[in-house]
Design a protein around this motif. Structure first.
Motif, mmCIF file in Angstrom:
data_model
loop_
_atom_site.group_PDB
_atom_site.id
_atom_site.type_symbol
_atom_site.label_atom_id
_atom_site.label_comp_id
_atom_site.label_asym_id
_atom_site.label_seq_id
_atom_site.Cartn_x
_atom_site.Cartn_y
_atom_site.Cartn_z
ATOM 1 N N GLY A 169 8.776 6.243 -1.394
ATOM 2 C CA GLY A 169 9.901 5.327 -1.351
ATOM 3 C C GLY A 169 10.510 5.231 0.033
ATOM 4 N N SER A 170 10.662 6.364 0.709
ATOM 5 C CA SER A 170 11.287 6.334 2.035
ATOM 6 C C SER A 170 10.390 5.640 3.052
ATOM 7 C CB SER A 170 11.642 7.748 2.498
ATOM 8 O OG SER A 170 10.492 8.564 2.527
ATOM 9 N N ALA A 171 9.080 5.875 2.982
ATOM 10 C CA ALA A 171 8.164 5.177 3.891
ATOM 11 C C ALA A 171 8.160 3.679 3.585
ATOM 12 C CB ALA A 171 6.755 5.740 3.778
ATOM 13 N N ALA A 172 8.236 3.317 2.306
ATOM 14 C CA ALA A 172 8.271 1.903 1.927
ATOM 15 C C ALA A 172 9.564 1.249 2.413
ATOM 16 C CB ALA A 172 8.136 1.757 0.417
ATOM 17 N N LEU A 173 10.674 1.977 2.334
ATOM 18 C CA LEU A 173 11.933 1.433 2.858
ATOM 19 C C LEU A 173 11.843 1.215 4.365
ATOM 20 C CD1 LEU A 173 14.638 3.413 0.861
ATOM 21 C CD2 LEU A 173 14.141 0.971 0.734
ATOM 22 N N VAL A 230 0.830 -1.209 0.000
ATOM 23 C CA VAL A 230 0.000 0.000 0.000
ATOM 24 C C VAL A 230 0.862 1.255 0.000
ATOM 25 C CG1 VAL A 230 -1.666 1.329 1.366
ATOM 26 C CG2 VAL A 230 -1.972 -1.124 1.089
ATOM 27 N N ILE A 231 1.938 1.256 0.767
ATOM 28 C CA ILE A 231 2.783 2.443 0.922
ATOM 29 C C ILE A 231 3.682 2.675 -0.285
ATOM 30 C CG2 ILE A 231 4.710 3.388 2.282
ATOM 31 C CD1 ILE A 231 2.375 3.644 3.937
ATOM 32 N N ARG A 232 4.196 1.621 -0.901
ATOM 33 C CA ARG A 232 5.198 1.748 -1.959
ATOM 34 C C ARG A 232 4.789 2.680 -3.098
ATOM 35 N NH1 ARG A 232 10.382 2.162 -3.295
ATOM 36 N NH2 ARG A 232 10.801 1.278 -5.311
ATOM 37 N N THR A 280 7.577 4.230 -6.993
ATOM 38 C CA THR A 280 6.783 5.148 -6.174
ATOM 39 C C THR A 280 5.887 5.933 -7.130
ATOM 40 O OG1 THR A 280 8.591 6.728 -6.258
ATOM 41 C CG2 THR A 280 8.449 5.339 -4.305
ATOM 42 N N THR A 281 4.845 5.288 -7.577
ATOM 43 C CA THR A 281 3.992 5.769 -8.656
ATOM 44 C C THR A 281 3.466 7.180 -8.434
ATOM 45 O OG1 THR A 281 3.337 3.508 -9.121
ATOM 46 C CG2 THR A 281 1.894 5.245 -9.954
ATOM 47 N N PHE A 282 2.790 7.404 -7.327
ATOM 48 C CA PHE A 282 2.158 8.705 -7.121
ATOM 49 C C PHE A 282 3.193 9.812 -6.913
ATOM 50 C CE2 PHE A 282 -1.277 5.781 -6.038
ATOM 51 C CZ PHE A 282 -2.260 6.268 -6.885
ATOM 52 N N TYR A 283 4.288 9.488 -6.254
ATOM 53 C CA TYR A 283 5.359 10.472 -6.070
ATOM 54 C C TYR A 283 5.939 10.863 -7.428
ATOM 55 C CZ TYR A 283 9.836 12.474 -4.724
ATOM 56 O OH TYR A 283 10.903 13.297 -4.587
ATOM 57 N N THR A 284 6.225 9.859 -8.258
ATOM 58 C CA THR A 284 6.796 10.116 -9.578
ATOM 59 C C THR A 284 5.836 10.926 -10.441
ATOM 60 O OG1 THR A 284 8.005 8.044 -9.407
ATOM 61 C CG2 THR A 284 7.813 9.004 -11.600
ATOM 62 N N ILE A 285 4.573 10.553 -10.421
ATOM 63 C CA ILE A 285 3.579 11.287 -11.210
ATOM 64 C C ILE A 285 3.464 12.720 -10.705
ATOM 65 C CG2 ILE A 285 1.090 11.455 -11.695
ATOM 66 C CD1 ILE A 285 1.104 8.368 -11.866
#
Length: 171
Positions: free
Chosen positions: A94-98, A88-90, A127-132
Motif C-alpha cells: 500500500g505504501s509503495a502504491a501510494l 503491479v505494485i498495489r 494490497t492482496t499479498f500483504y493482506t494474505i
C-alpha cells in the motif's frame, strides 16, 4: 475535536467494561500486547521478503520496461499505460502504491485522467499479498488454495472498473 477524543474514549470505555466485569485490565492489555509481539515475530520474515522484493522491482527499472511492453494492450483496453506500475505494485504494498500514485499525480496533475484514475484505483483495490501474508501468517496457514487467484481477479476488476468509471464520470 471529536476525533481527538475517540481513542482515549475507547480506552476509557474498555477499562470501565473490564472493571465492571472484574477483569484485571492492565494484565489483559499487557498480555494482548505480548500476543501482538509474538504475531509480529511470526510474520516479520514474510513481510521483510515481500517489501524487499518490491524495492528491488522498482529500483531495477523492470516496471518501466513492462509498461512499455504492455502499452498497446492498455491503450486497446482504454487504460493509460502510465498506470501499469501502480497496478503491479498495489497488490503487494500500500505504501509503495501510494508513492507511485503520488508520483503520477505530481507528474500528470491531480485533475488529469491519469491522476483521477490512479486515485480511484488506490481506493478500489487491496494490497492482496500483504493482506494474505499478515492474515495467513497470523493464522499459521501455509496453503492459500484459491485465495490468491480470487483476490487478484478482484484487483483486476477494481483496476478495470476504476478506469471505466473515471472516464464515464470525468470525461
Amino acid at each position: 475535536m471529536v476525533a481527538d477524543l475517540l481513542i482515549p474514549g475507547i480506552l476509557i470505555l474498555c477499562a470501565l467494561a473490564g472493571l465492571r466485569k472484574k477483569v484485571d485490565v492492565y494484565d489483559a492489555m499487557t498480555s494482548g500486547a505480548m500476543e501482538g509481539l509474538h504475531m509480529l515475530v511470526r510474520i516479520f520474515p514474510s513481510l521483510l521478503v515481500l517489501l524487499s522484493a518490491i524495492a528491488m522491482l522498482r529500483a531495477s527499472g523492470a516496471l518501466d520496461a513492462l509498461a512499455g511492453l504492455c502499452a498497446p494492450l492498455f491503450s486497446h483496453l482504454g487504460i493509460p499505460p502510465e498506470l501499469l506500475p501502480l497496478m503491479v505494485i498495489r497488490p503487494f504494498s500500500g505504501s509503495a502504491a501510494l508513492a507511485v500514485g503520488a508520483e503520477l499525480m505530481k507528474t500528470h496533475g491531480v485533475d488529469s485522467q491519469i491522476g483521477r484514475t490512479a486515485a480511484v484505483m488506490l481506493g478500489s483495490t487491496e494490497t492482496t499479498f500483504y493482506t494474505i501474508t499478515v492474515y495467513f501468517g497470523a493464522a499459521k496457514l501455509k496453503g492459500t488454495r484459491h485465495t490468491i487467484p480470487a483476490a487478484l481477479a478482484a484487483d483486476l476488476t477494481g483496476f478495470l472498473t476504476a478506469s471505466i468509471f473515471t472516464k464515464v464520470f470525468f470525461p
